[in-house]
Design a protein around this motif. Structure first.
Motif, PDB file in Angstrom:
ATOM      1  N   LEU A 120      28.812  23.566 -35.075  1.00 39.93           N
ATOM      2  CA  LEU A 120      28.985  22.927 -33.771  1.00 39.93           C
ATOM      3  C   LEU A 120      27.662  22.789 -33.026  1.00 39.93           C
ATOM      4  CD1 LEU A 120      30.974  21.756 -31.713  1.00 39.93           C
ATOM      5  CD2 LEU A 120      31.317  24.082 -30.833  1.00 39.93           C
ATOM      6  N   ASN A 121      26.770  23.745 -33.192  1.00 42.76           N
ATOM      7  CA  ASN A 121      25.494  23.695 -32.477  1.00 42.76           C
ATOM      8  C   ASN A 121      24.679  22.462 -32.832  1.00 42.76           C
ATOM      9  OD1 ASN A 121      25.236  25.662 -30.566  1.00 42.76           O
ATOM     10  ND2 ASN A 121      24.385  27.201 -31.939  1.00 42.76           N
ATOM     11  N   TYR A 122      24.805  21.982 -34.060  1.00 43.95           N
ATOM     12  CA  TYR A 122      24.064  20.788 -34.474  1.00 43.95           C
ATOM     13  C   TYR A 122      24.460  19.588 -33.617  1.00 43.95           C
ATOM     14  CZ  TYR A 122      22.813  16.650 -37.180  1.00 43.95           C
ATOM     15  OH  TYR A 122      22.345  15.411 -37.560  1.00 43.95           O
ATOM     16  N   PHE A 123      25.718  19.510 -33.249  1.00 40.81           N
ATOM     17  CA  PHE A 123      26.235  18.373 -32.501  1.00 40.81           C
ATOM     18  C   PHE A 123      26.115  18.554 -30.983  1.00 40.81           C
ATOM     19  CE2 PHE A 123      28.398  18.521 -36.561  1.00 40.81           C
ATOM     20  CZ  PHE A 123      28.394  17.197 -36.982  1.00 40.81           C
ATOM     21  N   THR A 124      25.674  19.711 -30.540  1.00 40.41           N
ATOM     22  CA  THR A 124      25.661  20.049 -29.121  1.00 40.41           C
ATOM     23  C   THR A 124      24.299  19.767 -28.504  1.00 40.41           C
ATOM     24  OG1 THR A 124      27.257  21.822 -29.549  1.00 40.41           O
ATOM     25  CG2 THR A 124      26.090  21.904 -27.457  1.00 40.41           C
ATOM     26  N   PRO A 125      24.237  19.179 -27.300  1.00 43.08           N
ATOM     27  CA  PRO A 125      22.952  18.966 -26.625  1.00 43.08           C
ATOM     28  C   PRO A 125      22.176  20.275 -26.495  1.00 43.08           C
ATOM     29  CG  PRO A 125      24.703  17.801 -25.474  1.00 43.08           C
ATOM     30  CD  PRO A 125      25.370  18.640 -26.518  1.00 43.08           C
ATOM     31  N   ALA A 126      20.870  20.176 -26.591  1.00 40.94           N
ATOM     32  CA  ALA A 126      20.019  21.373 -26.614  1.00 40.94           C
ATOM     33  C   ALA A 126      20.250  22.281 -25.408  1.00 40.94           C
ATOM     34  CB  ALA A 126      18.549  20.964 -26.694  1.00 40.94           C
ATOM     35  N   VAL A 127      20.482  21.689 -24.245  1.00 43.53           N
ATOM     36  CA  VAL A 127      20.622  22.496 -23.030  1.00 43.53           C
ATOM     37  C   VAL A 127      21.975  23.181 -22.943  1.00 43.53           C
ATOM     38  CG1 VAL A 127      19.016  21.065 -21.733  1.00 43.53           C
ATOM     39  CG2 VAL A 127      21.455  20.514 -21.689  1.00 43.53           C
ATOM     40  N   ASN A 128      22.843  22.923 -23.905  1.00 47.29           N
ATOM     41  CA  ASN A 128      24.190  23.501 -23.810  1.00 47.29           C
ATOM     42  C   ASN A 128      24.620  24.209 -25.090  1.00 47.29           C
ATOM     43  OD1 ASN A 128      26.098  23.687 -21.692  1.00 47.29           O
ATOM     44  ND2 ASN A 128      27.548  22.456 -22.861  1.00 47.29           N
ATOM     45  N   LYS A 129      23.648  24.565 -25.941  1.00 44.37           N
ATOM     46  CA  LYS A 129      23.980  25.269 -27.177  1.00 44.37           C
ATOM     47  C   LYS A 129      24.378  26.709 -26.881  1.00 44.37           C
ATOM     48  CE  LYS A 129      20.786  22.625 -30.123  1.00 44.37           C
ATOM     49  NZ  LYS A 129      21.779  21.883 -30.879  1.00 44.37           N
TER      50      LYS A 129
END
Length: 603
Positions: free
Chosen positions: A288-297
């Protein structure tokens, strides 16, 4: 005497160290020979293209050289495409024009799929065919240079192999790679045989030394899968359900154990996949982290809990009439069951409400793809005058009048916000948890149960084959996020009608809004079809009330099949010519994608 013993001991020590060094070297994979394997086959592919160019597209030998060029490419593809995904996709991507957003230019279709169309349909001039070969060869030479310059490492080897296994399951057997000639079934065999070859060249000795049973099981499973394909390479009758569940899944399970056994590389958190997931149908297959914006991982549980509370709170909207759940109702698949959703004054909006389940696994949001991240999507709802109509930069005092929120914000972010930025982050964090991979389909593919009916199996095989559904709705996500890199979400022109009478094209221009490019007339994002049995009505305008109506639309060839003038329709067919029982089986399969998380929702 003492000196003689000392010299003897030194010699024995030297011999021992030399033998240890040799043994250590024997346990180092031969990455250079493995890299040469990829390099040799990309060179072979280029050579076959030269031969194809020499004989032309009307020769009796043209198809032979085309097939040979593709087969050689499939053996080089894992490493070549990994090193340069954009060029790799151009070489083996859909034969569609590409709009370049940086300069507004439209690139003509090129690559193997365009050459395939030229050879198998012969609707091209000799000069144009020669140009197609020239450009495709240039792309292959670009990939070749990448292989020549880049050293093969354990990380690159395991990622490329994982990606190629995914290509087989999602693209190779679905017709995505070869939509005209349907060579993908046999090419999946080529890919498996290639995996066996590079395994032999690289890490097999290590596995045999560590776990002889694992080695023999892996080799046996590849042999079984290859023989299964050899037993039936017919595109329409190939049993993709059995092949994936009973033959590919054992191979992917073995591969995870092989990677762990050699212990040459520890996966990071930067790729789309969870490399420890034993199949591609697990609850945790995707990272999921791959698809998540950097500021919201990596959101905290406190941020997610806050987001859930905010999701259902009407105080977020300017007039207190709407919450996120107004349009995204949990027991309706996080849609609302309406033809179109409604604004904050009760007036109907232009488009219907899509599901939020698995929405995190996308690279564009809204039907027209106008937001690139889930944070942008949530923010747009706040600022839309027809929805929350709130200033994203000014926090709602109404929320803070609820005394339960102050401690929740402090626990989640360490302070009481003055802007809605933290609110957006919290809601996006919650939405990112709305993921479902526990449907009847998933459980059967994982082997947890064996409950698929013959009709559902037939439906899956038609979905993955004859109906070409999976060439846009990629398995297992069933959305348009393109495997195996998952760095773009496809948008399509399918010609949705204005009403279910199918007499007039809908007036919504979709993605055209962004560049005013005619290529984008009526272009919309490919949504997931998971939980589709709960999210009627269908299409961006909610024109169809039943799955049967949707299947009928596609069976007729989309808008072009209905007689609409669509210069840029992207559906790869004019009519599917599916029989009534085949359409019924498709509907039955889609219903197996309903997730337990949705059916058990208690909101």
């Amino acid at each position: 005497m003492y000196t003689t013993i000392k010299i003897t001991n030194i010699l024995l020590l030297a011999i021992f160290l030399t033998n240890c060094k040799k043994k250590h070297l024997d346990r180092v994979p031969d990455w250079e020979t493995t890299r040469s394997y990829y390099l040799d086959h990309i060179s072979q592919s280029i050579s076959y293209l030269d031969s194809l160019k020499a004989v032309g597209f009307q020769s009796k030998e043209s198809k032979l050289y085309f097939i040979k060029a593709r087969e050689a490419f499939k053996k080089a593809e894992p490493y070549a495409a990994y090193l340069n995904p954009e060029v790799g996709h151009r070489v083996n991507g859909p034969a569609l024009p590409i709009y370049k957003e940086d300069n507004g230019k439209i690139l003509k279709p090129i690559g193997f799929q365009k050459i395939e169309e030229s050879i198998y349909t012969e609707e091209i001039t000799h000069a144009d065919f020669q140009h197609e070969i020239y450009v495709t060869k240039g792309l292959l030479n670009n990939l070749k240079k990448g292989i020549e310059k880049r050293t093969l490492t354990p990380q690159r080897f395991f990622i490329t192999t994982h990606q190629q296994l995914f290509r087989i399951v999602s693209l190779g057997i679905s017709g995505f790679d070869t939509p005209v000639s349907h060579l993908g079934i046999n090419e999946s065999k080529i890919s498996l045989e290639s995996l066996r070859s590079v395994y032999n060249l690289s890490i097999r000795k290590l596995i045999k030394d560590n776990n002889l049973t694992l080695d023999s099981t892996f080799m046996e499973n590849i042999t079984k899968a290859v023989k299964f394909i050899e037993g039936n390479t017919n595109f329409e009758s190939f049993d993709r359900f059995a092949f994936t569940r009973d033959y590919m899944n054992p191979i992917t399970r073995n591969w995870v154990e092989i990677r762990k056994s050699v212990a040459l590389w520890t996966p990071t958190n930067t790729e789309p996949f969870n490399f420890d997931a034993p199949t591609f149908f697990e609850k945790n297959t995707f990272n999921l982290n791959y698809f998540t914006p950097a500021v919201n991982k990596n959101p905290t549980k406190e941020q997610i809990a806050l987001g859930e509370k905010l999701f259902f709170d009407t105080k977020l909207s300017n007039n207190g009439s709407m919450s996120c759940a107004t349009c995204h109702i949990p027991n309706k698949g996080y849609a609302d069951g309406l033809i179109s959703n409604f604004d904050n004054t009760g007036n109907a909006l232009q488009r219907n409400t899509p599901t939020l389940i698995n929405t995190a696994f996308q690279k564009s949001f809204f039907w027209d793809g106008r937001s690139e991240t889930i944070l942008d999507q949530v923010s747009s709802v706040f600022t839309n005058p027809n929805e929350f109509n709130a200033n994203i930069h000014q926090f709602s005092d109404t929320i803070l009048k609820d005394s339960t929120y102050a401690p929740l914000f402090k626990d989640a972010f360490g302070h009481i916000p003055t802007k809605n930025t933290e609110v957006v982050k919290a809601i996006a964090s919650y939405i990112s948890t709305l993921n479902g991979f526990d449907s009847k389909f998933d459980k059967n593919m994982r082997g947890e149960e064996d409950t698929f009916t013959e009709e559902e199996i037939a439906g899956y095989n038609i979905f993955m084959g004859k109906a070409l559904c999976a060439t846009c709705h990629f398995i297992p996500l069933t959305n348009g996020t393109v495997p195996p890199f998952f760095n773009e979400t496809e948008k399509e022109v399918i010609g949705v009608p204005k009403t279910k009478a199918n007499e007039e094209l809908d007036e919504d221009l979709g993605f055209y809004w962004k560049f005013n490019e005619p290529l984008h007339y009526g272009m919309f994002k490919t949504p997931t079809i998971r939980n589709a049995s709960l999210t009627a009505p269908y299409m961006h305008n909610g024109v169809y009330n039943t799955l049967e109506e949707v299947m009928d639309f596609y069976n007729k060839g989309g808008g072009a099949g209905l007689g609409f003038n669509l210069d840029h329709q992207t559906l790869p067919f004019e009519s599917l010519e599916l029989k009534p029982e085949e359409l019924a089986s498709l509907v039955s399969f889609v219903k197996t994608l309903t997730d337990d998380r949705v059916t058990n929702a208690n909101y």
